[in-house]
Enzyme design. Sequence first.
Site, PDB file in Angstrom:
ATOM      1  N   ASN A 346       0.849  -1.210   0.000  1.00 21.93           N
ATOM      2  CA  ASN A 346       0.000   0.000   0.000  1.00 21.93           C
ATOM      3  C   ASN A 346       0.877   1.250   0.000  1.00 21.93           C
ATOM      4  OD1 ASN A 346      -2.049  -1.839   0.193  1.00 21.93           O
ATOM      5  ND2 ASN A 346      -2.975  -1.001   2.031  1.00 21.93           N
ATOM      6  N   HIS A 401       1.237 -10.136  -1.258  1.00 24.61           N
ATOM      7  CA  HIS A 401       1.417  -9.688   0.133  1.00 24.61           C
ATOM      8  C   HIS A 401       0.757 -10.640   1.115  1.00 24.61           C
ATOM      9  CE1 HIS A 401      -2.728  -8.437   0.208  1.00 24.61           C
ATOM     10  NE2 HIS A 401      -2.600  -7.601   1.204  1.00 24.61           N
TER      11      HIS A 401
END
Length: 479
Positions: A346, A401
């Site tokens: 992110n 992730h």
Amino acid sequence: MKKTETQHTPINGNDLIALGYPENEILGIALKINRKRNGYTKTEMLKKYAEVLAHPENFLHDKVFKTLAEGFRDGLHLPKHNEIPLNEHPNAYPIYGKEQIEEGALKQMNLAMQLPVTVAGALMPDAHQGYGLPIGGVLATKNAIIPYGVGVDIGCRMALSVYQLPASYYEQHHDTLKEIIVKNTQFGAGQGFHGQYKADHAILEDPKFETNALIKNLKDKAWSQLGTSGGGNHFVEFGLIDFQQDDQELNIPKGTYLALLTHSGSRGLGATIAGHYTKVAKQVCSLPYKAQNLAYLDLNSEEGIEYWLAMNLAGEYASACHEIIHQKITKALGAEVLAQVENHHNFAWKEMYQNEEVIVHRKGATPAAKGVLGIIPGSMTAPGFLVRGKGEEKSIQSASHGAGRQMSRTQAIKSLNQSDINSYLNDFGITLIGAGKDEAPMAYKDIYEVMNAQHDLVDVIATFTPKMVRMADDGSRED
């Protein structure tokens, strides 16, 4: 048995596009009206939509369709004169583990590839639908940054501490470890420390807090939430990490050790920054309606520079939160730390791609440049992996992730049985503190399939098995 159509039978954008509705602001108004059908069935509603499209003037006083008719009257269905056109012939991009990826995520990535600033993209095997760029999406752009390409939880990250304690320590000190994890962590959207319990860290003196009034006013919230974790899929957990061979870089001998793994981000600070600058981007970047959540900021503009500074502040703040959690728990344990590893997602980085500087957005994707360490978690019951990047250019030096969701939160809550979840956790010997049904292990993809799909991207150097997991239990969704 034949289904009977009711006023609850769903209508989606494709139904309206088939009637001739353009994919712009008018489509959003029409779909919003659909929430208030006032007894109309799907067929009746679609007939009305067709009538409004043909003769909006007849519905300017209609209690249901008035706003839609006014939208047509005001020309909201017409292309904006300053609308930025999308690239109708975008570059192809690699998709890892395509058979496991939902259609919504693929559509979002396809759309992101059409942005005029896009240079390259890649989709990771844990990908699923999000806002703007899909979770698991990697996008390289030319001198432009997309707030929703970074995500709401800016700088969300994994942090690992490997202790010089044997695997047997966990069973021998289970209750003490539970007390330590409960006492030294706090979870949930909006949750924070007050008064004498507030943590201290150099991040609070960062001059980027003086960027503008918005950021300056977030400093008190940042202080209160320093050293806490968000909701949703964020966690603090003890587990066992197994090195099948000596790791020279980390200086860890072959063996199995007690370890602490955390996952959380920039809390209210990051969420507020993301919301504000997404609105700013939509104001200055007039993309077609379907691409509005991919609105971008020029990094040479005042707004772009502001967001870049704010994003980096949020990322550093998220790191500080993990540092405090690990310091507290390590102190309570009284153990020596053999190694610490941290990586984040992110976020957006300035990197070189094919001899050109680009902005690489990794929305739920792990940096995997050659030799770079990262942690890819599974679920409460599935192992995570300590990995070393291979620097694969096709994936823009990225990997997944995590395992990625295979059930939406709503689907998990509706379809899963709590007693079945409890039995499943018990079978794996998991001590769970907090968490709702939406975070159940079966809501996630098979981590082994995800890892198999990206063997070209990372090497596995150790396996982490969760044993004691703490998550938010108040319905928080700050993830």
